[in-house]
Scaffold this motif. Structure first.
Motif, short mmCIF file in Angstrom:
data_model
loop_
_atom_site.label_atom_id
_atom_site.label_comp_id
_atom_site.label_asym_id
_atom_site.label_seq_id
_atom_site.Cartn_x
_atom_site.Cartn_y
_atom_site.Cartn_z
N GLY A 43 0.83 -1.20 0.00
CA GLY A 43 0.00 0.00 0.00
C GLY A 43 0.85 1.24 0.00
O GLY A 43 1.81 1.36 -0.75
N ASP A 44 0.52 2.17 0.88
CA ASP A 44 1.26 3.42 0.97
C ASP A 44 2.42 3.36 1.95
O ASP A 44 3.13 4.34 2.14
CB ASP A 44 0.32 4.56 1.40
N ALA A 45 2.61 2.22 2.60
CA ALA A 45 3.66 2.08 3.60
C ALA A 45 5.04 2.06 2.95
O ALA A 45 5.22 1.52 1.86
CB ALA A 45 3.46 0.82 4.42
N ALA A 46 6.00 2.66 3.62
CA ALA A 46 7.39 2.62 3.18
C ALA A 46 8.06 1.44 3.89
O ALA A 46 8.44 1.53 5.04
CB ALA A 46 8.09 3.92 3.52
N VAL A 47 8.15 0.32 3.19
CA VAL A 47 8.66 -0.92 3.79
C VAL A 47 9.77 -1.47 2.89
O VAL A 47 9.68 -1.39 1.66
CB VAL A 47 7.53 -1.97 3.92
N ALA A 48 10.78 -2.05 3.53
CA ALA A 48 11.86 -2.67 2.77
C ALA A 48 12.35 -3.91 3.52
O ALA A 48 12.16 -4.04 4.72
CB ALA A 48 13.01 -1.69 2.59
#
Length: 96
Positions: free
Chosen positions: A60-65
């Motif tokens: 979604g809009d989450a900043a994940v890595a």
């Protein structure tokens, strides 16, 4: 680029090691490169002698890595490059 520059004006660009990117233009160039190749690397920029590779995960809009890191002596450039494939496979399984 404007959003990144605005953030840097608020937070600054402290250098943690001699390899840390502390110039906004150089950082923007690096971000453009990351977008092209699809992963980011850290070559002792955060901590001396530590190498890292990271790939974003579309949540979604989450900043994940997800990332892999280790001492440069063991996490060689060859192993870092191999980790890119492993991380890409893991990320592919995480996309909705």
């Amino acid at each position: 680029d404007d959003e990144v520059r605005a953030m840097l004006e608020r937070t600054g660009m402290p250098g943690y090691t001699d390899a840390t990117i502390v110039d906004p233009d150089r950082l923007l160039d690096e971000l453009a490169h990351v977008r092209r190749v699809g992963f980011a690397t850290d070559e002792s920029e955060q901590e001396e002698g530590v190498r890292c590779v990271a790939i974003t995960v579309g949540v979604g809009d989450a900043a994940v890595a997800v990332s892999a890191s280790g001492p440069e002596a063991r996490f060689t450039e060859e192993r870092r490059d191999a980790a890119v494939g492993v991380l890409r496979a893991a990320v592919a399984d995480l996309h909705p």
